[in-house]
Design a protein around this motif. Structure first.
Motif, short mmCIF file in Angstrom:
data_model
loop_
_atom_site.label_atom_id
_atom_site.label_comp_id
_atom_site.label_asym_id
_atom_site.label_seq_id
_atom_site.Cartn_x
_atom_site.Cartn_y
_atom_site.Cartn_z
N ASP A 66 5.74 -7.10 -28.84
CA ASP A 66 6.31 -6.26 -29.89
C ASP A 66 5.80 -6.70 -31.28
N GLY A 67 4.51 -7.06 -31.31
CA GLY A 67 3.87 -7.46 -32.57
C GLY A 67 4.05 -8.91 -32.95
N ILE A 68 4.89 -9.64 -32.23
CA ILE A 68 5.15 -11.05 -32.55
C ILE A 68 4.21 -11.94 -31.75
N PRO A 69 3.50 -12.86 -32.40
CA PRO A 69 2.62 -13.78 -31.66
C PRO A 69 3.43 -14.70 -30.75
N VAL A 70 2.98 -14.84 -29.51
CA VAL A 70 3.66 -15.69 -28.53
C VAL A 70 2.63 -16.45 -27.69
N GLY A 71 3.09 -17.56 -27.12
CA GLY A 71 2.34 -18.25 -26.08
C GLY A 71 2.86 -17.73 -24.75
N VAL A 72 2.00 -17.69 -23.74
CA VAL A 72 2.39 -17.16 -22.44
C VAL A 72 2.04 -18.16 -21.36
N LEU A 73 3.03 -18.46 -20.51
CA LEU A 73 2.83 -19.27 -19.30
C LEU A 73 3.16 -18.38 -18.12
N ALA A 74 2.36 -18.48 -17.05
CA ALA A 74 2.66 -17.71 -15.84
C ALA A 74 2.02 -18.41 -14.64
N ASN A 75 2.81 -18.58 -13.59
CA ASN A 75 2.26 -19.13 -12.35
C ASN A 75 1.43 -18.05 -11.67
N ASP A 76 0.26 -18.44 -11.16
CA ASP A 76 -0.63 -17.49 -10.50
C ASP A 76 -0.56 -17.68 -8.98
N PRO A 77 0.13 -16.78 -8.28
CA PRO A 77 0.27 -16.95 -6.83
C PRO A 77 -1.04 -16.83 -6.07
N ARG A 78 -2.09 -16.36 -6.72
CA ARG A 78 -3.39 -16.25 -6.05
C ARG A 78 -4.14 -17.58 -6.05
N GLN A 79 -3.60 -18.54 -6.75
CA GLN A 79 -4.20 -19.88 -6.79
C GLN A 79 -3.21 -20.89 -6.23
#
Length: 147
Positions: A66-79
């Motif tokens: 929504d226009g706000i800068p953020v850091g993103v973490l996400a587990n990747d189930p393909r790895q």
């Protein structure tokens, strides 16, 4: 360091992404494309992945929500099924430190089966690094960082 500047979002916050209804398979053993899910949730064209080929079970990115800068973490189930290994743990700590430096809130897409196990994981110090990563997340919460 100062806060990153917010911009006007390209998508309306009240939008409804129909593709999200099918993004996560109903069958728990089936994998999903976490990059696609992240792209559907965050502002269009704003996702900038960092360290894709290091600590592969963990996606780290800078983006806008929504226009706000953020850091993103996400587990990747393909790895490795998204199981966190020593490299992914170190990647998480460094990324959280980066977000702290620039006062970025962190959006965490959690699909984490736990830590990688086995002799090789023990040799590489997966649990030691994993505890440090979890401590970094907890430390961030108690310091009063935006979340």
């Amino acid at each position: 360091m100062g806060d990153a500047a917010a911009t006007r979002a390209e998508r309306r916050p009240e939008r409804r992404e129909e593709a999200l209804l099918q993004a996560i398979p109903r069958e728990r053993r089936k994998q999903h494309d976490v990059r696609r899910t992240v792209a559907l949730v965050l502002d269009e064209g704003s996702v900038f992945e960092i360290g894709r080929y290091y600590g592969r079970p963990l996606l780290t990115a800078l983006a806008r929500l929504d226009g706000i800068p953020v850091g993103v973490l996400a587990n990747d189930p393909r790895q490795r099924g998204g199981a966190v290994d020593a490299d992914a743990s170190q990647k998480m700590v460094r990324f959280i430190d980066l977000c702290d430096t620039f006062s970025l809130p962190v959006v965490n897409f959690v699909d984490n089966p736990g830590f990688e196990i086995g002799v090789e994981a023990e040799r590489r110090g997966t649990i030691r690094h994993g505890v440090r990563a979890l401590t970094a997340c907890t430390r961030r919460r108690f310091r009063g960082a935006r979340s």
